[in-house]
Scaffold this active site. Structure first.
Site, PDB file in Angstrom:
ATOM      1  N   HIS A 233      13.080  -8.916  -5.431  1.00 25.75           N
ATOM      2  CA  HIS A 233      11.840  -9.229  -4.728  1.00 25.75           C
ATOM      3  C   HIS A 233      11.057 -10.335  -5.456  1.00 25.75           C
ATOM      4  CE1 HIS A 233       8.447  -8.053  -2.032  1.00 25.75           C
ATOM      5  NE2 HIS A 233       7.722  -8.513  -3.043  1.00 25.75           N
ATOM      6  N   GLU A 234      10.816 -10.127  -6.735  1.00 21.40           N
ATOM      7  CA  GLU A 234      10.010 -11.097  -7.491  1.00 21.40           C
ATOM      8  C   GLU A 234      10.738 -12.426  -7.628  1.00 21.40           C
ATOM      9  OE1 GLU A 234       7.021 -10.486  -7.800  1.00 21.40           O
ATOM     10  OE2 GLU A 234       7.122  -8.328  -7.392  1.00 21.40           O
TER      11      GLU A 234
ATOM     12  N   HIS B 241       9.951 -14.469  -4.637  1.00 24.80           N
ATOM     13  CA  HIS B 241       8.656 -15.155  -4.796  1.00 24.80           C
ATOM     14  C   HIS B 241       8.816 -16.400  -5.657  1.00 24.80           C
ATOM     15  CE1 HIS B 241       5.859 -12.482  -2.810  1.00 24.80           C
ATOM     16  NE2 HIS B 241       6.214 -11.440  -3.519  1.00 24.80           N
TER      17      HIS B 241
ATOM     18  N   GLU C 229       5.446 -13.642   0.893  1.00 27.45           N
ATOM     19  CA  GLU C 229       6.083 -12.331   1.004  1.00 27.45           C
ATOM     20  C   GLU C 229       7.385 -12.429   1.811  1.00 27.45           C
ATOM     21  OE1 GLU C 229       4.803 -10.060  -0.774  1.00 27.45           O
ATOM     22  OE2 GLU C 229       5.826  -8.237  -0.120  1.00 27.45           O
TER      23      GLU C 229
END
Lengths: 504, 504
Positions: free
Chosen positions: A268-269, A272, A301
């Site tokens: 996820h990060e 980003h 996101e």
């Protein structure tokens, strides 16, 4: 050759120094969350406050306003070049930000800073005690101050809309409700369907820290991480941050009993961070300028969710990775086991821990409640009851206490209203971008199956990342996918997941 | 109750903000050395340079000079209180620093900054190429600029003395030579003695990183590390740094083939940190004021050397720890093996890797050479030959090339002259303080044997740490030990080590 533009250059120098100070602030924040011993907190607060004061002074100074005005006057006199449009857009955005800075009474800015600090502290206490009443007066005060802020900004928007602008530029309530309407309709039934045969979020097994670490390293290596410009560390809450034009950092954490938490947070990060790494950095549009920045929280996101949900939670990913997990000690008999562990489907009380399906309901509840608080006169005292009622209706679960309920998220404690919808919009944008990607280069799953994700990243680097703030989120989606944002692609995706989950 | 002293308070506020900026700079430095990916270097340089500019502007501003002057005038009019003396000392030191800042031509300050940056770069290149001639012109320039700096400071001191003041306040060349004379006499023979039966610095065994990490953690825990105010990380070169009044950091490193390097570096840096942790931090003498700061590099070094050499390299320490090392996989048959590995005695070419005995000779050579360069007209071009000649004479070893020889240390590449003697003075101070400690609370070795080092730390916390800059290094030693600093205690210590080493 560009025409000489001294005013533009002077403005660029100013923005660059502003960016240096901002990035120092970010470095202090990074250290605070990854290394700082708890004893350092008070002094770190003073360092951050000094930098914030310097930043605010720069951004609201008449010297800065003069620089912007001079650059605009120079721009007005310039003849058409390839560059004139982007420069104008940069100036539009700077003028808008400046107008907002200047509209606010310094007394309000100071009162808000105090109320945020105190709100955060009281929220922490209230959450520990699981007692909303300890936080209620602070929330009341933050609502009043934010309403005052919207009044002072005096935009042709409602209060909630005005406050949502920093996260989703140009978003209107009408448009938001239009986009969310089909979700209100479809999600409760889908969630109810999974609730009848829930699959727990918590695995029955765990992995030691070094094993999780090794799997995360392997993941990022397989995704082409360049260690010369990136750094991975641990923090209580995972985040991604950019400290310089070639200095990108992410954090993750190991959660006991949740062997995939660290791995999925890394995915996820990293998503980003890839967005930030792909933002435009040409000479004059470099990251000190608006066009070098992320366009909205929802688009940000959408990028993290792409790598987490479309890649790491995909079936072919489980096919390729389950043996590595098994080799580390995970009790898996095959890809199916890993896929199921990566894709829990069970409604719960907590937003952060929610599955892809029920996540939307968590957001709808928050969105409705904050609009009610800001614009429809919902009494702060009634928040816990309203919260619990909606969770019962939409998710079929009821918080046992306020800590599990309306005190679970930090956002309102700092008066951040208008932020939550970005999370859900990010799901929708991710799904719609994915559809466009599929029609152009084939399904992401097929690339994952082949073991080469380069085309996926290449597509995002071509169509999404370099846009920066040149387009807002909606315009970006329309440009890339050829149609307005809606929930079709997202609903199709989650329906597929429910089906796969039940047939598997 | 203290009398009202508004000028004093205003000055304190100013110093406090200066300290905040300085500590931000330190935080950036910390991150640069522990986490920053290499790609972040250029932008980090800009951040550091902005903070340096802000600091310099504050410290040389007329506004600041006025604050100091007002505080002095207020002080002159105040009646006797317990606090008047320390306040006066603080003002003395601030005035001295300010006078130095103001004596320097800004053009010189700027030229020095440029010459340091370029000197450092050229030194790195020259060292890689092992070719002193690539660095020689930069060194020549740095010497000229430093000589000019000393002229502009116009103190009643020689050039070298003037430049040594920031590291050793009030040190004179005459006094330094007096203190070092017995070492010049005794050390070469002692080193020759050990050279006949050398014990290699490099162990024939190694330990895996996690084992070294665990031993370092165990060491700091046994020494009472409080994780709420301290942090340990890795960096290419070990260092200790203070980022706030309750935020102390140290770093260490793992060196392949040197299983004790990480452990001893931890002991050493922890000693530095303990000194910082023990500095006075009362309300008005807090670390923004001179009295809250370390008094000299030599005293700082005496504290790190105490924990490294007097505690961690002691025989009783080996008795207590060898089993833990053996349990981690070190091939030790008993305490004797660990003690020998902790106490190599063999002259070599490298200062950083030198044993306690030959270390002094490395410093004497550098001290003599930098005095010759600055004050006695030694030609820069002759430095390598002079260096090699002295190494042959004093240590019986000859560098095969400039990288092993006069290019090994970073200090001169940034024009840091007058710094090296502090290392050796630190050895002498450590030994003399140890003698005083022994006569008051018993030998450190006995406390180490008992497994409780609390009395050792307690003694340092009572006599050494809280002094800050209230006394310079010599006066501190005289106050604590009752006599002038000399080399007796140190020579006794190293003679004992040679003897123990030969008889063991």
């Amino acid at each position: 050759m560009l025409p000489a533009s001294p005013a533009w250059s002077r403005l660029g120098e100013h923005l660059r120094e502003t960016q240096i100070i901002g990035s120092i602030q970010s470095t202090l924040y990074w250290d605070q969350n990854t290394r700082m011993p708890i004893g350092g907190a008070a002094w770190r607060g003073e360092q951050l406050s000094l930098m914030a004061t310097q930043l605010h002074a720069r951004q609201s100074s008449t010297q800065y306003a003069d620089l912007v005005q001079a650059a605009r006057e120079e721009w007005n006199q310039q003849t058409e070049t390839d560059d004139l449009g982007p420069r104008g857009r940069n100036l539009d955005l700077l003028e808008e930000d400046l107008r907002r800075q200047q509209s606010l009474d310094p007394a309000l800015v100071s009162a808000l800073a105090t109320a945020k600090a105190s709100g955060y502290n009281l929220w922490q206490q209230a959450r520990s005690a699981s007692d909303f009443s300890q936080f209620a007066p602070a929330l009341q005060r933050l609502i009043q101050l934010r309403q005052e802020q919207a009044r002072q900004l005096a935009e042709p928007r409602s209060c909630w809309e005005t406050l949502a602008q920093p996260f989703e530029p140009d978003l209107s309530l009408k448009r938001l409700q239009e986009v969310f309407a089909p979700l209100r309709e479809a999600l409760p039934d889908l969630v109810a369907e999974t609730a009848s045969s829930p699959r727990s979020r918590t695995a029955s097994w765990d992995l030691p820290e070094p094993a999780q670490q090794q799997l995360c390293d392997a993941l990022l290596n397989s995704w082409g991480r360049n260690p010369a410009i990136t750094c991975v560390a641990r923090s209580p809450h995972p985040f991604s941050i950019t400290l310089g034009p070639a200095d990108y950092r992410i954090t993750t954490r190991v959660v006991q009993g949740q062997p995939l938490s660290c791995f999925l947070a890394t995915a996820h990060e990293w998503g980003h961070s890839l967005y930030e790494q792909g933002l435009p950095d040409q000479s004059h549009q470099w990251f000190a300028w608006p066009l070098g920045q992320a366009t909205s929280m929802a688009v940000h996101e959408s990028q993290s969710l792409f790598w987490e949900n479309r890649v790491a939670r995909s079936r072919p990913f489980a096919d390729r990775w389950w043996r590595q997990f098994a080799a580390m000690g995970a009790p898996l008999d095959g890809a199916e086991d890993l896929w199921r562990a990566l894709n829990p489907l069970a409604p719960g009380l907590n937003r952060v821990e929610a599955d892809e399906l029920s996540y939307g309901l968590h957001i709808l509840i928050r969105t409705d409640l904050e609009i009610a608080l800001l614009e429809q006169g919902l009494d702060v005292a009634d928040l816990p009851a309203e919260w619990n009622r909606r969770y019962g209706e939409l998710l079929g679960v009821t918080p046992a206490n306020d800590a599990e309920g309306c005190l679970q998220d930090v956002h309102w404690s700092e008066g951040l209203f208008g932020y939550f919808p970005s999370y859900l919009l990010g799901h929708l944008i991710s799904a719609q971008l994915c559809q466009a990607m599929t029609s152009e280069i084939g399904a992401p799953e097929d690339h994952v199956a082949s073991g080469d994700i380069t085309p996926l990243l290449g597509w995002l680097r071509q169509h999404v990342h370099p846009v920066g703030r040149a387009l807002n989120a909606e315009d970006l989606v329309r440009q890339v996918t050829g149609r307005l944002l809606d929930s079709t692609a997202f609903l199709e995706h989650v329906r597929g997941k429910v089906q796969a989950s039940q047939s598997a």
